[in-house]
Design an enzyme around this catalytic site. Structure first.
Site, mmCIF file in Angstrom:
data_model
loop_
_atom_site.group_PDB
_atom_site.id
_atom_site.type_symbol
_atom_site.label_atom_id
_atom_site.label_comp_id
_atom_site.label_asym_id
_atom_site.label_seq_id
_atom_site.Cartn_x
_atom_site.Cartn_y
_atom_site.Cartn_z
ATOM 1 N N PHE A 85 -40.428 -46.799 -21.786
ATOM 2 C CA PHE A 85 -39.693 -47.936 -21.841
ATOM 3 C C PHE A 85 -40.093 -49.096 -21.025
ATOM 4 O O PHE A 85 -39.832 -50.275 -21.058
ATOM 5 C CB PHE A 85 -38.144 -47.956 -22.136
ATOM 6 C CG PHE A 85 -37.618 -47.177 -23.422
ATOM 7 C CD1 PHE A 85 -38.067 -47.809 -24.568
ATOM 8 C CD2 PHE A 85 -36.950 -45.994 -23.193
ATOM 9 C CE1 PHE A 85 -37.650 -46.984 -25.852
ATOM 10 C CE2 PHE A 85 -36.698 -45.342 -24.387
ATOM 11 C CZ PHE A 85 -37.012 -45.881 -25.528
ATOM 12 N N ALA A 86 -40.564 -48.506 -19.807
ATOM 13 C CA ALA A 86 -40.823 -49.395 -18.533
ATOM 14 C C ALA A 86 -42.457 -49.187 -18.014
ATOM 15 O O ALA A 86 -42.843 -49.898 -17.382
ATOM 16 C CB ALA A 86 -39.861 -49.401 -17.194
ATOM 17 N N GLY A 87 -42.763 -47.961 -18.327
ATOM 18 C CA GLY A 87 -44.341 -47.447 -18.077
ATOM 19 C C GLY A 87 -45.329 -47.671 -19.085
ATOM 20 O O GLY A 87 -44.842 -48.412 -20.112
ATOM 21 N N GLY A 88 -46.291 -47.118 -18.814
ATOM 22 C CA GLY A 88 -47.628 -47.363 -19.941
ATOM 23 C C GLY A 88 -47.480 -46.172 -20.889
ATOM 24 O O GLY A 88 -48.409 -45.930 -21.489
ATOM 25 N N GLU B 36 -58.646 -33.020 -8.528
ATOM 26 C CA GLU B 36 -59.242 -34.376 -8.203
ATOM 27 C C GLU B 36 -60.855 -34.151 -8.376
ATOM 28 O O GLU B 36 -61.309 -35.171 -8.646
ATOM 29 C CB GLU B 36 -58.681 -34.999 -7.040
ATOM 30 C CG GLU B 36 -57.109 -35.170 -6.919
ATOM 31 C CD GLU B 36 -56.575 -36.003 -8.036
ATOM 32 O OE1 GLU B 36 -57.424 -36.825 -8.659
ATOM 33 O OE2 GLU B 36 -55.458 -35.985 -8.367
ATOM 34 N N HIS C 90 -40.878 -43.857 -18.505
ATOM 35 C CA HIS C 90 -42.252 -43.630 -18.964
ATOM 36 C C HIS C 90 -42.497 -44.233 -20.188
ATOM 37 O O HIS C 90 -43.589 -45.138 -20.088
ATOM 38 C CB HIS C 90 -42.405 -42.393 -19.354
ATOM 39 C CG HIS C 90 -43.149 -41.392 -18.037
ATOM 40 N ND1 HIS C 90 -42.017 -40.848 -17.156
ATOM 41 C CD2 HIS C 90 -44.118 -40.699 -17.976
ATOM 42 C CE1 HIS C 90 -42.546 -40.132 -16.236
ATOM 43 N NE2 HIS C 90 -43.786 -40.158 -16.755
ATOM 44 N N GLU D 210 -57.402 -36.359 -18.501
ATOM 45 C CA GLU D 210 -57.269 -35.393 -17.955
ATOM 46 C C GLU D 210 -57.954 -34.111 -18.284
ATOM 47 O O GLU D 210 -57.584 -32.933 -17.747
ATOM 48 C CB GLU D 210 -55.953 -35.068 -17.861
ATOM 49 C CG GLU D 210 -54.780 -36.031 -17.127
ATOM 50 C CD GLU D 210 -55.224 -36.691 -15.972
ATOM 51 O OE1 GLU D 210 -55.683 -35.428 -15.059
ATOM 52 O OE2 GLU D 210 -55.048 -37.651 -15.440
ATOM 53 N N HIS E 1 -62.017 -34.861 -11.822
ATOM 54 C CA HIS E 1 -62.120 -36.230 -12.312
ATOM 55 C C HIS E 1 -63.581 -36.590 -11.617
ATOM 56 O O HIS E 1 -64.224 -37.444 -12.089
ATOM 57 C CB HIS E 1 -60.955 -37.119 -11.540
ATOM 58 C CG HIS E 1 -59.778 -36.803 -12.287
ATOM 59 N ND1 HIS E 1 -59.633 -37.329 -13.591
ATOM 60 C CD2 HIS E 1 -58.329 -36.571 -11.877
ATOM 61 C CE1 HIS E 1 -58.379 -36.910 -14.059
ATOM 62 N NE2 HIS E 1 -57.587 -36.732 -13.104
#
Ligand code: ZN
Length: 697
Positions: free
Chosen positions: A615-618, A482, A613, A511, A485
Site C-alpha cells: 500500500f505504500a511501497g513498490g 550480491e 509493501h 533475484e 547480481h
C-alpha cells in the site's frame, strides 16, 4: 570561497572511472545544475529534431540517459557509502530537479511518437532482437506513463496519480505514527526474563531516549516498541506470555484506528489503482502490474502460488502440531496462540540446531571467502578475477578494486568491493549497483564497447587489530548474493546500453542470479573447500555444516505459507476485489487465511493496515515476486544438481550455458525466453519444494 568552474568539476569528468576520491559535497550542486541545464537543452533539441530511426531517436535518448545515470549515480553512491550532512543537503537540493527531468523525458510526446513510428516502420524488422526489445519497452513504458491518453482521460490519469501518491504517503506516515505511539515500558527484572543481552541493551537505550535517563541493560527500565529490531526478539524470547500477547495484539492492530486509521485509505487506494488500470486498458491493477513482469498473467502466478501452498500447508500443519507438543512438554498448559509461535519456535530451534554465529566466524576470514567465491566463478563460468587495488580512485581506504577477465585474458569488467560496516557514514544492508554499463555508444580506447563496472557493497564485520574480517555465515551468504547480481551486470554480452546487464530485466526475475549464488553456500564441496580456521587452518567441522543445512529447512512450511498468504491477499485485492461490493478488505483477508494459514486468524487482526509493501511501497500486485524468483533460482540450481555436483566437467558445461543465457542475455530478451533457453523448459516449483524439504528429495 570561489566555486570551481564546471569543467574542473571532478563529478562531471566523463573520462573513464568516476573520480570517487576527488568528488566533494561542494561539487554536487553546481555540477548537477550545470548537467541538468545541459540535458534539458538536449531534450528540447531532440524533441524538435527526433527521427523515427534507431540512430535518430534511441541513440540520443541513451546518451542522455547514460550521462544522467552515471553522474547522478556517483552522487547516489556516495550518499550510500560516504554520507555526511553537506552531501545529504546537496543531494536533497537537486533531487527534485533530477526527478522532474526524468518525468519530462518519460512523458515526452515527440519521443513517444518517434518510438512508435520506429516500432511500426520498415527499419524495425532489420534491428537486432536486443534493439527491438529496447524499442518495445520504450513504447510500453511511455504508454504506462499515460503518454497515449488525451483530453479528459489524460487529466483524470494525472489526478489519480497525484491522489495515489498522497494516499500512499499518508498510509506510510500512519504506520510510522502508530508504531511510534506504542511502547511497553517494563520495570521488573522478571518481566524481561528470557530476553538476550543485546535486546536488553537495545530496550534500555530506547528507554533512555524516551526520557528514562538512568536506564541500563542490567537494571532497566526496558522499553519494547513495535519496531522490528525491538519487537521480534521480544516475541521470540520474552518468557512472560501475557506480555507477548499484549505486544502481538498491538502489532496486528497497528494503524487501524483513531487518527492514523489506514482501514479507510485502503479501499480508496484500491479503487484508484483499478481506475488507473482501466484507463490504460487493463482489466485490473494486477494485470497492469504484470504487464512489466516475467509472470505472463494472473492465472500463472496463481498456479505457482497454489502449487507451493498445497505442499507447504501440509508441512505447516505438521510443524504447528510439533510446536504444540513441544510447548506442552515444556509446561505451557494454555492452548498455543499466535503470541506463542515465535517463542516456542525459537526454543525448539535452540534445542535442535544450536550453534552460534560466533562458532562459525573463525572459519570465514574475508580473504579466504573471496578466494572461494572467485574460484567458484572460475570453475562455473570460466572467468578470472584479479585484485587491482590502486587502479581506481576509491572513496575509502578499505575499498578494493578487482578486474574480471575471460580465460583467454580478454578484459570483461571490473568491480569495487566495499565490504565493512561503517555506521557513521554508510547505509546499512548490502547491495549491488551499476557504476558503468556495457554499451557500444561509448567505446573504450580500443574501440570495443565500454566495459561494465559494478559496485558490491556489504556491511560485514570489520577486521579487529591484526585479525582479518571474520564473517558470519549470513554475511557470507550476502556476499555471494550480491556477487550474483554483479555477475549478471558484468558478464552481459549485450552491446546496447539500454538492455545490457541488469537493465530491463523484469522485476520478478532480478533475484534469480543472486539467490542462485546463495545456494552454493550450502554445497558441501564449495563451502568446505574454502571454510578454514583463520589461525589453525582446520576445515569447518562436518557437524557444523550439517547444522547449517538443517537450520535452513527449519519450519520451512510455515515460513513459506506465510509469504504465500501475503502474496495471495495482495493479488486478490488487486485483481478481484470490488471496493463497492459487499465484501470488505478484512473479509478478503479472512477468506484467504482459511486456506493459507494454519492457526485461525484473530478476528481483530488488522495487519492489512500496516502492509506497507503493497500500500505504500513498490510491491502492489507484486508481492508474489519473492516466491517467483525463488522458484527460478532453485530451478536453475537444480540444473547443476541434476548434472551431478561432483562432476567437474558437467558443472563446467552447465555453468557455461548459464553464463551464456542468464548472465549474458540479461534484459535483451524476455526473462521467460532467457530462462527457457538455459533450462530447456519453463520453470517448475519442484526444485524449490525439494530445497526446503517440502517434498521428498
Ligand atoms: Zn538481491
Amino acid at each position: 570561497m570561489s566555486q570551481a568552474p564546471a569543467d574542473a568539476n571532478p563529478l562531471l569528468d566523463p573520462s573513464g572511472l568516476p573520480r570517487f576520491g576527488d568528488v566533494r559535497p561542494e561539487h554536487v550542486e553546481p555540477g548537477m545544475r550545470a548537467l541538468l541545464a545541459e540535458l534539458a537543452g538536449e531534450l528540447e533539441r531532440l524533441e524538435r529534431s527526433v527521427e523515427p530511426t534507431w540512430t535518430g531517436a534511441v541513440e540520443p535518448f541513451e546518451r542522455m540517459y547514460d550521462r544522467l545515470r552515471n553522474v547522478w549515480g556517483v552522487v547516489g553512491h556516495l550518499v550510500g557509502v560516504k554520507n555526511d550532512p553537506a552531501l545529504r543537503a546537496a543531494h536533497e537540493a537537486v533531487q527534485p530537479q533530477v526527478v522532474m527531468l526524468g518525468i519530462r523525458a518519460a512523458q515526452s510526446r515527440p519521443l513517444y511518437e518517434a518510438f512508435v513510428a520506429l516500432q511500426k516502420g520498415p527499419e524495425f524488422a532489420a534491428l537486432e532482437p536486443a534493439q527491438r526489445r529496447i524499442v518495445d519497452i520504450l513504447v510500453r513504458d511511455a504508454v504506462l506513463a499515460g503518454v497515449g491518453l488525451e483530453g479528459e482521460a489524460k487529466q483524470r490519469f494525472g489526478a489519480i496519480l497525484t491522489e495515489l501518491a498522497e494516499l500512499q504517503t499518508a498510509f506510510s506516515n500512519h504506520v510510522l505514527d502508530a508504531t511510534k505511539a506504542y511502547a511497553l515500558l517494563l520495570r521488573d527484572r522478571d518481566e524481561v526474563a528470557g530476553l538476550p543481552e543485546s535486546a536488553l541493551a537495545l530496550a534500555a537505550q530506547s528507554a533512555r531516549e524516551a526520557g528514562e535517563a538512568g536506564a541500563t541493560a542490567e537494571h532497566g527500565p526496558w522499553r519494547i516498541t513495535l519496531d522490528a529490531p525491538s519487537l521480534v526478539p521480544a516475541l521470540e524470547h520474552l518468557a512472560r506470555r501475557d506480555l507477548r500477547e499484549k505486544l502481538y495484539r498491538a502489532h496486528v492492530t497497528r494503524a487501524s484506528s483513531g487518527e492514523s486509521d489506514n482501514s479507510v485509505l485502503i479501499p480508496r487506494i484500491l479503487a484508484l489503482r483499478a481506475e488507473e488500470a482501466r484507463l490504460l486498458g487493463f482489466p485490473s491493477y494486477a494485470a497492469l502490474s504484470l504487464a512489466t513482469k516475467m509472470a505472463p498473467d494472473v492465472a500463472a502466478v496463481e498456479r505457482l502460488q497454489e502449487e507451493l501452498r498445497r505442499a507447504s500447508y501440509t508441512a505447516a500443519r505438521r510443524e504447528l502440531e510439533e510446536l504444540r507438543a513441544f510447548a506442552q512438554s515444556r509446561g505451557q498448559s494454555e492452548e498455543l496462540a499466535h503470541w506463542d509461535v515465535a517463542y516456542w519456535a525459537e526454543r525448539l530451534r535452540e534445542e535442535r540446531y544450536a550453534y552460534s554465529e560466533e562458532d562459525l566466524r573463525p572459519y570465514f576470514p574475508l580473504p579466504r571467502v573471496l578466494e572461494g567465491l572467485f574460484e567458484l566463478a572460475s570453475k562455473l563460468f570460466g572467468v578470472r578475477i584479479r585484485p587491482a587495488d590502486g587502479e581506481a580512485s576509491v572513496w575509502h581506504p578499505d575499498v578494493h578494486f578487482f578486474r574480471v577477465s575471460d580465460e583467454s585474458g580478454e578484459p570483461l569488467a571490473a568491480f569495487y568491493l566495499d565490504p565493512y560496516s561503517r555506521p557513521a557514514e554508510k547505509r546499512g544492508g548490502a547491495w549491488m549497483d551499476e557504476c558503468l554499463g556495457r554499451s557500444r555508444l561509448f567505446p573504450d580506447a580500443d574501440g570495443r564497447p565500454r566495459r561494465p563496472v559494478a559496485h558490491l557493497v556489504c556491511n560485514q564485520t570489520p577486521p579487529v587489530g591484526a585479525k582479518p574480517s571474520l564473517m558470519s555465515f549470513s554475511e557470507v551468504e550476502t556476499l555471494f548474493h550480491e556477487f550474483g547480481h554483479g555477475l549478471q551486470h558484468m558478464l552481459t554480452r549485450v552491446d546496447h546500453g539500454l538492455a545490457s546487464g541488469i537493465r530491463n530485466i523484469e522485476w520478478d526475475a532480478v533475484e534469480l542470479p543472486s539467490q542462485f549464488m546463495e545456494n552454493w553456500c550450502y554445497h558441501r564441496e564449495t563451502l568446505l573447500g574454502f571454510a578454514r580456521h583463520h589461525e589453525t587452518g582446520a576445515p569447518l567441522p562436518d557437524a557444523l555444516f550439517e547444522k547449517l543445512c538443517a537450520a535452513r529447512t527449519y519450519r520451512a512450511g510455515s515460513v513459506m505459507l506465510r509469504q504465500l498468504f501475503f502474496g495471495v491477499v495482495d493479488l486478490e485485492l488487486h485483481h478481484r476485489f470490488d471496493p463497492s461490493g459487499a465484501e470488505s478488505i478484512f473479509d478478503v483477508e479472512k477468506r484467504v487465511a482459511e486456506t493459507t494459514a494454519v492457526l485461525p486468524r484473530l478476528p481483530e487482526d488488522r495487519f492489512l493496515c500496516s502492509f506497507s509493501h503493497i500500500f505504500a511501497g513498490g510491491y502492489a500486485a507484486g508481492y508474489y515476486s519473492y516466491k517467483w524468483a525463488e522458484v527460478l533460482s532453485a530451478d536453475a540450481f537444480a540444473a547443476f544438481e541434476e548434472a551431478g555436483l561432483a562432476d567437474a566437467a558437467r558443472l563446467r558445461e552447465i555453468g557455461r550455458r548459464y553464463r551464456e543465457t542468464v548472465l549474458a542475455l540479461g534484459g535483451s530478451r524476455r526473462a521467460m525466453e532467457v530462462f527457457t533457453s538455459f533450462r530447456g523448459r519453463e520453470p517448475k516449483t519442484e526444485a524449490l519444494l525439494r530445497l526446503y524439504g517440502l517434498i521428498a528429495a
